[in-house]
Design an enzyme around this catalytic site. Structure first.
Site, short mmCIF file in Angstrom:
data_model
loop_
_atom_site.label_atom_id
_atom_site.label_comp_id
_atom_site.label_asym_id
_atom_site.label_seq_id
_atom_site.Cartn_x
_atom_site.Cartn_y
_atom_site.Cartn_z
N LYS A 26 0.84 -1.20 0.00
CA LYS A 26 0.00 0.00 0.00
C LYS A 26 0.87 1.25 0.00
O LYS A 26 0.67 2.16 -0.81
CB LYS A 26 -0.90 -0.03 1.24
CG LYS A 26 -2.15 0.80 1.12
CD LYS A 26 -3.02 0.68 2.37
CE LYS A 26 -3.77 -0.64 2.41
NZ LYS A 26 -4.36 -0.90 3.74
N ARG A 96 -3.33 3.16 8.48
CA ARG A 96 -3.65 1.99 7.66
C ARG A 96 -2.52 0.97 7.68
O ARG A 96 -1.36 1.33 7.54
CB ARG A 96 -3.89 2.41 6.21
CG ARG A 96 -4.70 3.68 6.07
CD ARG A 96 -4.72 4.18 4.63
NE ARG A 96 -5.41 3.28 3.73
CZ ARG A 96 -5.42 3.43 2.41
NH1 ARG A 96 -4.74 4.44 1.84
NH2 ARG A 96 -6.06 2.57 1.65
N GLY A 105 -8.32 -7.41 4.13
CA GLY A 105 -9.14 -7.42 5.33
C GLY A 105 -8.53 -8.12 6.53
O GLY A 105 -9.18 -8.29 7.54
N MET A 107 -5.78 -7.23 8.37
CA MET A 107 -5.28 -6.37 9.43
C MET A 107 -6.16 -5.14 9.51
O MET A 107 -7.13 -5.02 8.80
CB MET A 107 -3.83 -6.05 9.17
CG MET A 107 -2.96 -7.28 9.37
SD MET A 107 -1.25 -6.94 9.11
CE MET A 107 -1.26 -6.39 7.45
N ARG A 346 -3.24 -1.49 -6.45
CA ARG A 346 -2.35 -2.66 -6.40
C ARG A 346 -2.71 -3.53 -7.59
O ARG A 346 -3.78 -3.40 -8.18
CB ARG A 346 -2.55 -3.42 -5.09
CG ARG A 346 -3.95 -3.98 -4.97
CD ARG A 346 -4.19 -4.67 -3.65
NE ARG A 346 -5.63 -4.84 -3.50
CZ ARG A 346 -6.26 -4.95 -2.34
NH1 ARG A 346 -5.59 -4.88 -1.23
NH2 ARG A 346 -7.56 -5.12 -2.28
N HIS A 468 -15.62 -9.47 0.16
CA HIS A 468 -14.59 -10.40 0.63
C HIS A 468 -14.74 -11.76 -0.05
O HIS A 468 -13.77 -12.32 -0.55
CB HIS A 468 -14.69 -10.54 2.15
CG HIS A 468 -13.69 -11.51 2.71
ND1 HIS A 468 -14.00 -12.83 2.93
CD2 HIS A 468 -12.40 -11.35 3.05
CE1 HIS A 468 -12.93 -13.44 3.41
NE2 HIS A 468 -11.94 -12.57 3.50
N GLU A 773 15.09 -45.30 -7.78
CA GLU A 773 14.05 -45.11 -6.75
C GLU A 773 14.45 -45.71 -5.42
O GLU A 773 13.64 -45.83 -4.50
CB GLU A 773 12.71 -45.68 -7.24
CG GLU A 773 12.79 -47.10 -7.76
CD GLU A 773 11.48 -47.57 -8.37
OE1 GLU A 773 10.42 -47.00 -8.03
OE2 GLU A 773 11.51 -48.52 -9.17
N SER A 792 15.37 -42.81 -14.88
CA SER A 792 14.13 -42.09 -14.62
C SER A 792 13.90 -42.13 -13.11
O SER A 792 13.87 -43.21 -12.51
CB SER A 792 12.98 -42.75 -15.36
OG SER A 792 11.77 -42.11 -15.00
N CYS A 859 9.55 -39.61 -13.25
CA CYS A 859 8.22 -40.11 -13.56
C CYS A 859 7.35 -40.21 -12.32
O CYS A 859 6.25 -40.73 -12.36
CB CYS A 859 8.30 -41.44 -14.29
SG CYS A 859 9.08 -42.72 -13.30
N TYR A 879 13.89 -34.44 -19.16
CA TYR A 879 12.44 -34.33 -19.26
C TYR A 879 11.78 -34.56 -17.91
O TYR A 879 12.40 -35.07 -16.98
CB TYR A 879 11.88 -35.32 -20.29
CG TYR A 879 12.00 -36.77 -19.88
CD1 TYR A 879 11.02 -37.37 -19.12
CD2 TYR A 879 13.10 -37.53 -20.28
CE1 TYR A 879 11.13 -38.69 -18.73
CE2 TYR A 879 13.22 -38.85 -19.90
CZ TYR A 879 12.24 -39.43 -19.12
OH TYR A 879 12.33 -40.74 -18.72
P1 ADP Z 1 -7.81 -2.48 3.65
O1 ADP Z 1 -6.39 -2.85 3.47
O2 ADP Z 1 -8.57 -3.37 4.54
O3 ADP Z 1 -8.48 -2.18 2.34
P2 ADP Z 1 -7.46 0.35 3.93
O4 ADP Z 1 -6.32 0.87 4.69
O5 ADP Z 1 -7.32 0.38 2.46
O6 ADP Z 1 -7.79 -1.09 4.46
O7 ADP Z 1 -8.70 1.23 4.41
C1 ADP Z 1 -10.01 0.82 4.56
C2 ADP Z 1 -10.95 1.77 3.84
O8 ADP Z 1 -10.77 3.11 4.28
C3 ADP Z 1 -10.74 1.79 2.35
O9 ADP Z 1 -11.97 1.83 1.71
C4 ADP Z 1 -9.98 3.06 2.13
O10 ADP Z 1 -10.20 3.57 0.84
C5 ADP Z 1 -10.52 3.96 3.20
N1 ADP Z 1 -9.51 4.96 3.56
C6 ADP Z 1 -8.28 4.72 4.04
N2 ADP Z 1 -7.59 5.84 4.22
C7 ADP Z 1 -8.41 6.86 3.86
C8 ADP Z 1 -8.26 8.27 3.80
N3 ADP Z 1 -7.11 8.86 4.14
N4 ADP Z 1 -9.30 8.99 3.38
C9 ADP Z 1 -10.45 8.38 3.02
N5 ADP Z 1 -10.66 7.08 3.05
C10 ADP Z 1 -9.65 6.30 3.46
MG MG Z 2 -7.78 -1.04 0.98
MG MG Z 3 8.42 -47.46 -7.82
#
Ligand code: ADP
Ligand code: MG
Ligand code: MG
Length: 910
Positions: A26, A96, A105, A107, A346, A468, A773, A792, A859, A879
């Protein structure tokens, strides 16, 4: 002094996209987007090194960190023209998490940090939007309470205390949606939330913004080791030592009214790979609302109608991102009062279908090279293309007869049939019992991943294409129908009601993840498009777009790979299937499988039970024409490609009847007494058959068997050659540990070969070699290679004998072994490179020293497992041989191994 904090903002960032190890995915991408001048709110990233430090030093920070953070915060304040904690003009931030690999989701994130009672009132004055301020504040107190102060429930059945309070409030007011709460309601919620925190923790909610900030930073680092995150890392092989980074970023607000909003999108369709902008958004909402499934989001196409200007800007960013990253991207954005901000990007997770389509399309668009395309497709993913799909006629029939229950989103393509279970632990348990299950839930959450992994398919009642369930299913390659709102689930009763029908736990349903249909009962499947073209030949490639992409990838793979790919096949139909998948020869033809065929088991049993050489020879004479015909079929199917045939291998008792009625029948056939049969069978009993009378030991004690088999092979070769088809037989002697064993068998094979050539007055080429073997065979490979023209590796037995582990008895301890990380993976699935692999290296080195140009292959089961294929490439085998359906996977794995060589700067070698 070590740099721990990396700033981004105002079009310039300290970091870059390639600094993921340090900044997390991120953070690195926020930096990159800043550098390419996309609108990113300013912020800074605390590096993963701090996380490592934190865990190595009893959860404390490097001495210089506090000062570095203060300096970075100043820069953010300057760039945003606001001040952290200043009631007149407050800066709010999000804190974040962000590890090197994305862990959706897993952390925790805290939004709107920096608010307190005074700042909130200040912000009301500044924005003149009281509802917005208290909506943000109540979200903040809730997230902070959940994430930092530990109020988030740990168990499934517990409910978030804050959600309870909200529900009560809504009920009292007779409203349904969060958006219907007014400013006063929200302010009351803030107070109630704070009280709940005080009640549960004994402490007041912290009003000091700096204290809030450090609390959140610590919680993010702490979340690296929460249960969910640990389970996820295990599933995806993410090392614990990587750690997470922490991103602190100025807030932008999607909850400022109807001109604000938030959304997530893919630059192409992540399910099908189509080059379409794909995403979802919600107006007047903040971050998590879109994925959480609280309100059902709108498709991005609708934004085009609602706000053409923002849509156009977003579409430009989409194209710019693809051009810059040269890949399909997954993005998060927020609109604050008509202004667009980018919050994350990403490389997007995708299905195997999509991965292949996108790779092929991007080569055509000249965004990437064919080599890059190969590196982007995991070999295992090809499995998805070979998987069955529903038979259209059967499905139409089911729909016509009223079995279509509902339609949801086609979140993970493919066909799945199974029995309904309503929670993840059940899915795991049922699967262990051998049941096929469909995990059926209102929505899934990160703690469900193990159950999702166990299920054939996943069905949810809520959530969109980026929920999710959809995200994880695509990554796992699972069939998934998401957001099927017609379903009413009752976890308590374990029922699901739809259109007045009640389905119970254990009932069968079928999911079509390609169309989103949910059908009652089982629906028969039929072969995938690729199989219809290659195997069934019922579909013309012209009408098979998926096949065309498959074929492109395979042709690129063949261009770069150095390993040859063979197949393990015992029958002509298997052999021709494998050729259709691209096999270049047979690496293992197990002759004993032929003895089980119709009309063959009788003479085979006679042969085994014979107590004189004459009687045995007579029985073998009956088998000769049968085996010869089998070999002819295989030679014809392989049409000139090399065929390695292994002489008889398994313990003889495997062929014998062990029940009385069958023994009586055999006695009658042979004209001997039942008692005699019974005694002979008993006499062949072994305590440890895997290490008993089997392999070349059979052919040495009963040379007539090797003689007959050689004759069958060579007569078949002569006959097929006479039809004008080239043949290349390779006779392989199993279980050789001592060169004299091989010498003994080789003499027989070569004598019979020359006899057949003389009798038929023809010449054909053939090789005699051995399976390696047994460790002794590997260690004395130099001696063995003086006789053997090829090796083999039979890595199934070689693993058993090297580890001293019987595969058939290993489940009870090997599964815990893998859990305890004694072996990283089941060594019967993934080659144990350091143990078994080392023996292979020794064998190749010694073997080729004695016989330069010795042909070497594998094999065992491992010949179709990508990491093992890569190993075989590295140790210079000629192979790999695998089952027909894994041939495409092996081709791709071999190509990727060769490409990795060039990256390492190794030159091509024979
Ligand atoms: P995850 O990795 O679980 O997606 P994020 O860190 O991306 O967690 O954040 C969760 C949500 O909060 C996301 O929808 C993200 O776009 C939003 N968010 C995070 N930082 C900001 C920010 N600075 N302003 C507005 N929305 C934010
Ligand atoms: Mg996110
Ligand atoms: Mg054998």
């Amino acid at each position: 002094m070590k740099k721990y904090v990396y700033f981004f903002g105002n079009g310039k960032a300290d970091g870059r996209a390639d600094m993921k190890a340090l900044l997390g995915g991120k953070g690195a991408n926020l930096a990159e987007m800043t550098n390419i001048r996309l609108p990113v709110p300013a912020g800074f990233t605390i590096s993963t090194e701090v996380c490592t430090y934190y865990y190595e030093n009893k959860r404390t920070y490097p001495r210089t960190l506090a000062n570095d953070v203060a300096i970075a915060l100043k820069k953010v304040e300057k760039s945003m023209g606001a001040k952290f904690g200043d009631p007149k003009n407050p800066l709010l931030v999000s804190v974040r998490s962000g590890a090197r690999a994305s862990m959706p989701g897993m952390m925790d994130t805290v939004l709107n940090l920096g608010l307190n009672d005074v700042v909130a009132e200040g912000l009301v004055k500044k924005t003149n939007n009281r509802r917005f301020v208290y909506d943000s504040y109540r979200r903040f107190v809730q997230m902070y309470g959940d994430v930092v102060l530990g109020l988030k429930p740990v168990h499934k059945d517990e409910i978030d205390p804050f959600e309870v309070i909200i529900e009560e409030k809504k009920k009292a007011k007779g409203i349904h949606l969060d958006t219907e709460l007014d400013a006063d309601d929200l302010k009351e919620l803030v107070d109630q939330f704070k009280q709940a925190i005080k009640d549960q923790t004994g402490h007041d909610f912290p009003q000091n913004p700096m204290k809030q900030l450090w609390g959140a930073v610590g919680a993010v680092f702490g979340s690296w080791n929460n249960e969910r995150a640990i389970a996820y890392r295990k599933l995806y092989d993410i090392p614990d030592w990587w750690g997470t980074a922490v991103n602190v970023q100025s807030m932008v607000f999607g909850n400022m009214g109807e001109d604000s909003g938030t959304g997530v999108a893919f630059t192409r369709d992540a399910a099908t790979g189509e080059n379409l902008f794909y995403g979802e958004y919600l107006m007047n909402a903040q971050g998590e609302d879109v994925v959480a499934g609280i309100r059902t989001p709108l498709p991005i196409a609708q934004l085009k109608q609602e706000n053409a200007k923002i849509y156009a800007q977003l579409d430009r960013i989409r194209k710019a991102l693809e051009k810059h990253y040269r890949d399909m991207m997954d993005i998060e954005f927020t609109i604050q009062q008509g202004k667009l901000y980018m919050l994350q990007c990403r490389v997007g997770k995708r299905t195997a279908f999509a991965a292949i389509k996108i790779a092929v399309d991007m080569v055509q668009q000249r965004l990437i090279s064919d080599k890059e395309a190969l590196n982007r497709i995991e070999p295992e993913a090809l499995n998805q293309l070979l998987r069955p799909v529903f038979d259209l006629k059967e499905k139409e029939g089911a729909v016509k007869s009223g079995r279509l229950l509902a339609k949801g989103l086609n979140a993970g393509p493919g066909a799945a049939t199974g029995r309904i279970v309503f929670n993840a632990p059940d899915a795991e348990e049922w699967k262990k019992r051998g049941e096929l299950v469909i995990l059926t839930r209102i929505e899934t959450s990160p703690e469900d991943i193990k159950g999702m992994d166990a299920a054939e398919g996943i069905l949810t009642a809520r959530g969109g294409m980026t929920s999710h369930a959809a995200l994880v299913a695509r990554q796992m390659g699972k069939v998934c129908v998401a957001g099927c709102s017609a379903l009413e689930m009752d976890y308590g009763k374990r029922t699901m009601t739809v259109k007045g029908k009640v389905l119970k736990e254990g009932d069968w349903i079928s999911l079509d993840g390609t169309t989103g249909e949910v059908i009652e009962g089982k629906v028969p499947t039929k072969p995938s498009e690729v199989l219809q073209v290659l195997i069934g030949k019922t579909l013309h490639p012209k009408h098979a777009p998926v096949y065309q992409q498959y074929a492109k990838i395979m042709s690129w793979a063949d261009k770069y790979r150095r390993l040859n790919i063979r197949t393990n096949a015992d029958q002509p139909d298997q052999a021709s299937n494998a050729v259709a998948f691209g096999a270049e020869g047979i690496g293992l033809c197990r002759t004993e499988h032929m003895f089980f065929g119709e009309g063959k088991i009788g003479p085979m049993r006679e042969m085994i039970l014979a107590d004189t050489v004459e009687a045995r020879t007579a029985a073998l004479a009956k088998l000769l024409p049968l085996q010869r015909a089998d070999f002819e079929g295989i030679f014809v199917a392989m049409n000139g490609r090399p065929v390695t045939i292994r002489t008889i291998d398994p313990p003889l008792h495997e062929f014998l009847p062990h029940e009385e009625p069958a023994q009586r029948e055999l006695a009658q056939q042979m004209g001997i007494s039942y008692e005699k049969v019974r005694q002979r069978v008993e006499g062949l009993h072994e305590f440890n058959p895997m290490l008993g009378f089997r392999g070349c030991r059979l052919g040495i004690i009963f040379p007539e068997i090797t003689e007959m088999q050689s004759r069958a092979i060579f007569e078949a070769a002569a006959n097929v050659q006479a039809q004008g088809i080239k043949v290349e037989p390779e006779v392989m002697i199993p279980l050789v540990g001592h060169v004299k064993e091989l010498e003994h068998q080789e003499k027989i094979v070569r004598r019979v070969a020359s006899e057949v050539m003389q009798e038929k007055n023809v010449k054909f080429k053939y090789l005699v070699g051995t399976m390696i073997e047994i460790p002794r065979g590997a260690i004395t490979a130099d001696e063995i290679a003086r006789v053997a023209e090829f090796f083999s590796f039979g890595t199934n037995d070689l693993t058993q004998t090297t580890l001293g582990v019987s595969r058939d008895d290993s489940a009870r301890f090997l599964i815990p072994y893998v859990e305890k990380e004694i072996y990283p993976k089941d060594p019967f699935e993934v080659l144990d490179q350091t143990g078994v692999g080392e023996l292979m290296k020794i064998a190749i080195e010694k073997g080729r020293a004695a016989r330069p140009g010795l042909k070497v292959g594998i094999c065992g089961e491992h010949g179709g497992e990508p990491s093992s294929v890569e190993f075989c490439h590295r140790i210079n085998q000629n192979y790999v041989s695998c089952s027909p359906f894994r041939v495409p996977i092996a081709r791709l794995a071999a190509a990727r191994a060769a490409l990795a060589d060039t990256k390492r700067g190794k030159s091509k070698q024979g």
